[in-house]
Design a protein around this motif. Sequence first.
Motif, PDB file in Angstrom:
ATOM      1  N   THR C  70      19.903  49.424  24.524  1.00 16.11           N
ATOM      2  CA  THR C  70      20.152  48.822  25.830  1.00 16.11           C
ATOM      3  C   THR C  70      20.838  49.817  26.764  1.00 16.11           C
ATOM      4  OG1 THR C  70      20.416  46.676  24.793  1.00 16.11           O
ATOM      5  CG2 THR C  70      21.294  46.914  27.013  1.00 16.11           C
ATOM      6  N   ASP C  71      20.349  49.932  27.975  1.00 16.15           N
ATOM      7  CA  ASP C  71      21.026  50.740  28.990  1.00 16.15           C
ATOM      8  C   ASP C  71      22.163  49.897  29.553  1.00 16.15           C
ATOM      9  OD1 ASP C  71      21.935  52.108  31.147  1.00 16.15           O
ATOM     10  OD2 ASP C  71      19.969  52.454  32.048  1.00 16.15           O
ATOM     11  N   ILE C  72      23.366  50.123  29.006  1.00 12.48           N
ATOM     12  CA  ILE C  72      24.480  49.227  29.300  1.00 12.48           C
ATOM     13  C   ILE C  72      24.859  49.286  30.777  1.00 12.48           C
ATOM     14  CG2 ILE C  72      26.260  50.898  28.610  1.00 12.48           C
ATOM     15  CD1 ILE C  72      26.395  47.118  28.062  1.00 12.48           C
ATOM     16  N   ASN C  73      24.767  50.479  31.386  1.00 13.63           N
ATOM     17  CA  ASN C  73      25.129  50.583  32.793  1.00 13.63           C
ATOM     18  C   ASN C  73      24.197  49.748  33.670  1.00 13.63           C
ATOM     19  OD1 ASN C  73      27.253  52.313  32.257  1.00 13.63           O
ATOM     20  ND2 ASN C  73      25.901  54.096  32.256  1.00 13.63           N
ATOM     21  N   ARG C  74      22.939  49.694  33.224  1.00  6.81           N
ATOM     22  CA  ARG C  74      21.960  48.916  33.960  1.00  6.81           C
ATOM     23  C   ARG C  74      22.247  47.430  33.822  1.00  6.81           C
ATOM     24  NH1 ARG C  74      17.295  50.778  35.904  1.00  6.81           N
ATOM     25  NH2 ARG C  74      15.870  49.131  36.547  1.00  6.81           N
ATOM     26  N   LEU C  75      22.590  47.038  32.585  1.00  7.00           N
ATOM     27  CA  LEU C  75      22.881  45.633  32.316  1.00  7.00           C
ATOM     28  C   LEU C  75      24.114  45.173  33.091  1.00  7.00           C
ATOM     29  CD1 LEU C  75      21.957  43.222  30.648  1.00  7.00           C
ATOM     30  CD2 LEU C  75      23.556  43.928  28.875  1.00  7.00           C
ATOM     31  N   ARG C  76      25.094  46.064  33.201  1.00  4.42           N
ATOM     32  CA  ARG C  76      26.348  45.693  33.861  1.00  4.42           C
ATOM     33  C   ARG C  76      26.160  45.367  35.338  1.00  4.42           C
ATOM     34  NH1 ARG C  76      29.917  50.281  31.068  1.00  4.42           N
ATOM     35  NH2 ARG C  76      30.456  49.181  29.157  1.00  4.42           N
ATOM     36  N   ARG C  77      25.079  45.885  35.930  1.00  3.63           N
ATOM     37  CA  ARG C  77      24.836  45.556  37.340  1.00  3.63           C
ATOM     38  C   ARG C  77      24.641  44.060  37.500  1.00  3.63           C
ATOM     39  NH1 ARG C  77      19.954  49.717  38.410  1.00  3.63           N
ATOM     40  NH2 ARG C  77      20.957  51.567  37.548  1.00  3.63           N
ATOM     41  N   LYS C  78      24.113  43.419  36.455  1.00  5.76           N
ATOM     42  CA  LYS C  78      23.853  41.982  36.509  1.00  5.76           C
ATOM     43  C   LYS C  78      25.109  41.152  36.353  1.00  5.76           C
ATOM     44  CE  LYS C  78      19.341  41.372  34.499  1.00  5.76           C
ATOM     45  NZ  LYS C  78      18.632  40.624  33.500  1.00  5.76           N
ATOM     46  N   ILE C  79      26.128  41.769  35.719  1.00  2.00           N
ATOM     47  CA  ILE C  79      27.308  40.997  35.336  1.00  2.00           C
ATOM     48  C   ILE C  79      28.524  41.566  36.045  1.00  2.00           C
ATOM     49  CG2 ILE C  79      28.571  40.063  33.371  1.00  2.00           C
ATOM     50  CD1 ILE C  79      26.367  41.390  31.611  1.00  2.00           C
ATOM     51  N   GLY C  80      29.030  40.853  37.040  1.00  2.00           N
ATOM     52  CA  GLY C  80      30.253  41.290  37.700  1.00  2.00           C
ATOM     53  C   GLY C  80      31.443  40.798  36.908  1.00  2.00           C
ATOM     54  N   ILE C  81      32.531  41.591  36.886  1.00  3.10           N
ATOM     55  CA  ILE C  81      33.741  41.105  36.220  1.00  3.10           C
ATOM     56  C   ILE C  81      34.940  41.407  37.109  1.00  3.10           C
ATOM     57  CG2 ILE C  81      33.962  43.226  34.857  1.00  3.10           C
ATOM     58  CD1 ILE C  81      35.143  41.441  32.582  1.00  3.10           C
ATOM     59  N   VAL C  82      35.850  40.471  37.194  1.00  2.00           N
ATOM     60  CA  VAL C  82      37.068  40.663  37.982  1.00  2.00           C
ATOM     61  C   VAL C  82      38.243  40.382  37.061  1.00  2.00           C
ATOM     62  CG1 VAL C  82      38.352  39.986  40.034  1.00  2.00           C
ATOM     63  CG2 VAL C  82      35.867  39.906  40.055  1.00  2.00           C
ATOM     64  N   PHE C  83      39.213  41.278  37.077  1.00  2.00           N
ATOM     65  CA  PHE C  83      40.323  41.184  36.133  1.00  2.00           C
ATOM     66  C   PHE C  83      41.561  40.575  36.792  1.00  2.00           C
ATOM     67  CE2 PHE C  83      37.686  44.825  35.025  1.00  2.00           C
ATOM     68  CZ  PHE C  83      37.421  44.591  33.689  1.00  2.00           C
ATOM     69  N   GLN C  84      42.509  40.269  35.908  1.00  2.00           N
ATOM     70  CA  GLN C  84      43.801  39.758  36.369  1.00  2.00           C
ATOM     71  C   GLN C  84      44.471  40.768  37.312  1.00  2.00           C
ATOM     72  OE1 GLN C  84      46.236  38.678  33.089  1.00  2.00           O
ATOM     73  NE2 GLN C  84      48.091  38.545  34.263  1.00  2.00           N
ATOM     74  N   GLN C  85      44.529  42.025  36.855  1.00  2.00           N
ATOM     75  CA  GLN C  85      44.978  43.096  37.732  1.00  2.00           C
ATOM     76  C   GLN C  85      43.746  43.568  38.491  1.00  2.00           C
ATOM     77  OE1 GLN C  85      47.800  44.150  38.595  1.00  2.00           O
ATOM     78  NE2 GLN C  85      48.993  42.893  37.164  1.00  2.00           N
ATOM     79  N   TRP C  86      43.812  43.604  39.812  1.00  2.00           N
ATOM     80  CA  TRP C  86      42.593  43.817  40.593  1.00  2.00           C
ATOM     81  C   TRP C  86      42.064  45.238  40.507  1.00  2.00           C
ATOM     82  CZ3 TRP C  86      46.738  40.905  41.977  1.00  2.00           C
ATOM     83  CH2 TRP C  86      47.848  41.597  42.441  1.00  2.00           C
ATOM     84  N   ASN C  87      42.918  46.223  40.071  1.00  2.00           N
ATOM     85  CA  ASN C  87      42.412  47.568  39.859  1.00  2.00           C
ATOM     86  C   ASN C  87      41.669  48.141  41.061  1.00  2.00           C
ATOM     87  OD1 ASN C  87      43.250  47.477  37.123  1.00  2.00           O
ATOM     88  ND2 ASN C  87      41.454  46.241  36.682  1.00  2.00           N
ATOM     89  N   ALA C  88      42.294  48.064  42.220  1.00  2.00           N
ATOM     90  CA  ALA C  88      41.705  48.715  43.390  1.00  2.00           C
ATOM     91  C   ALA C  88      41.671  50.219  43.151  1.00  2.00           C
ATOM     92  CB  ALA C  88      42.543  48.399  44.618  1.00  2.00           C
ATOM     93  N   PHE C  89      40.685  50.894  43.733  1.00  2.00           N
ATOM     94  CA  PHE C  89      40.680  52.357  43.689  1.00  2.00           C
ATOM     95  C   PHE C  89      41.570  52.823  44.836  1.00  2.00           C
ATOM     96  CE2 PHE C  89      36.140  51.359  42.293  1.00  2.00           C
ATOM     97  CZ  PHE C  89      36.517  51.212  40.966  1.00  2.00           C
TER      98      PHE C  89
END
Lengths: 217, 220, 240
Positions: C70-89
């Motif tokens: 599985t091309d995991i990076n490709r799959l991840r485009r389908k699945i957004g995730i947001v964490f408790q800590q927002w981890n802004a760049f």
Amino acid sequence: MFFDSSLSWNDILFLLDGAIVTIAITLASVALGTILGVLFGLVRAGALWWISWPLGGALDIFRSVPLLIQLVLFNSFNSMFRLHWSPYVIACICLGIYTAAFCTELVRSGVLAVPPATRRAARSLGMSWWQEVVSITLPMATRIVFPSWIGLSLGVMKDTSLVLWIGIIELLRSSQIITSRVQEPLLILTITGLIYFLMSFPIARLGAHLERRWQIQ
Amino acid sequence: MSYTFQWRPVLRSLPEMLWGASVTLEIAIMAMSVGTALAILLALAKRSNLKILSRLAGIWIEVARNTPALFQIYWIYFGLGSLGIGIEPYSALVFGITFNNAGYLAETFRGGFSAVPEAQIRAARSLGMGAVPTLWHIVLPQMLRVTFPALTNQMVWSILMTSLGAVVGLTSDLTGVTQQLNVVTYRTFEYFFVSACLYYVMSKICTIFARLLAWRLFRY
Amino acid sequence: MIQIEDVHKHFGPLHVLKGVSLSVEKGEVLSMIGGSGSGKSTMLMCINGLEAIEKGRISVDGVEVHAKSTDINRLRRKIGIVFQQWNAFPHLTVLENVMLAPRKVLRKSRHEAEEIAIEQLRHVGLGEKLKSFPSRLSGGQQQRMAIARALAMSPDYMLFDEVTSALDPQLVGEVLDTLRMLSHEGMTMIVVTHEMRFAREVSDRVAFFCKGQIHELGTPDQIFESPERPETIDFLRSAI
Ligand SMILES: Nc1ncnc2c1ncn2[C@@H]1O[C@H](COP(=O)(O)OP(=O)(O)OP(=O)(O)O)[C@@H](O)[C@H]1O
Ligand SMILES: [Mg+2]
């Protein structure tokens, strides 16, 4: 005082030529050292211990042996392997590796200071390892270590004075050549020191300024 | 490769080189201890309200940090020589490294001073302690802890800087001895390789010793 | 559809997931509730492939997440995730934060990426903050930016891991409103949360996690009105 002595305008120009050699060697060495340092630093920060530790140990050697000795050893390869490399090439490679040894640890500390959660957030958006490193880790690490990197580069600039030992006429050596003719060592050395100071001090100040500004943010 | 290594003669000269290493250590330790003492004075002077004093300390610090160490040694050796103050390479090297150490360490200590809260100093003074005892018993011990890693680094630097003596003609330290042997035999690589190993060992012993010392000293 | 079948996961000796099975349909909102350390965050990371699993399988729209091929990076485009800590760049502006992945991962042009980013930021109510740096935003605003950042990849699924837990109480509402809005728009979501009232209101189903297993799964009314397992009853009593 300037005009009493036999120090001529040409002598000053000669000194400035030496300063240009100093700057050129510094730029080349810092460029080489930074490229290697970023690569090695990423390895040191990310790779398994059995790659990271030997690399760290090897680079530590360059930080624990006098640069002068390193130059002499590098230079002796020339006759050993009949390489016919110019002293400039030898100086830049030697200083470049020396810079890399310090730069690697800078990069490593910068990369380790980037919160893993932030890196993970980037990966969760589908970025590949390399994309994440290029657009998140390296920019963030750069801000963290940039002031120290300026310090490192200025250190290299000062260390280029040692290359006079393998026959390169840089700023300090130029001053000696003039002294042997003009016989005013104190005056000429003071002018030389002033040139070094003017090359280093403003940049050092800039580094300190950036460090303070980025700390507050 | 047509080069043949000859390690025997180098091994035969090892005692000489070890003797040179002891001179190297002697110079480094001297320059470090005097340099540290001067650095404390410089850091204090830099904070002083007396304009001239802080200005002079500032000049010392900035010159030491913004010009090459080799330049500083040259200035002392050739410069002072031309003033009629005859000076040996050995003393020029010791003075040069001391000057350099003092400048760098003064900056370190300046940072260290600010790590000791003003309130502690006031507390000590309010107990009736004088300025010097306060400095000695309250400020310096805490500062030592903060600045210890920088001091260790500077010590290693001092050892490495002693090699610059050879450039002004010093023959008794490790690099000087090595260079003398090299001039006679032309076995440059072998001699300087062994010399590099000795420097490496000295640097490492210094760092390990400092680590042990820190472990003993800073148990609080 | 997300299908999770008998997933096991250890951290060293610690058995964190002990055979979790679950499936989430398109358009469904599933809440995960449960005590601290019960493995909810770990479960979400496994769905996204940010953590490996040792046994079982997870598939998203029929593609196995942890398969080597599985091309995991490709799959991840389908699945957004947001964490408790927002981890802004922190080195990028709000707009650049959101534009980054569309540009680098989806290879959109600067112009296109900007359009998408502005749209998503407006969507979460940050249209005024495009040029600010994250450090100038409140926690709630940063969290909404993180949501916009994930939405900009036009994911089919969104995973939320306690997105309000690190926020001051008065900022919780604005982030929950954003989630509510997404659920009304038909987004498929898995929401790990401690906000029981919110879970009850927006979820189609609620999963109760305890010690690395799903102890009870059902509609909000089932779970909150008539829980069956004693662990669920205990947890709800202490949580409300
Ligand atoms: N990277 C890790 N390494 C080792 N142990 C971990 C790691 N991440 C989580 N754990 C452990 O796994 C267990 C489950 O953690 P997890 O974060 O999934 O719980 P959670 O249900 O999200 O709890 P919370 O409500 O506190 O967020 C915990 O005991 C935690 O200490
Ligand atoms: Mg969690």
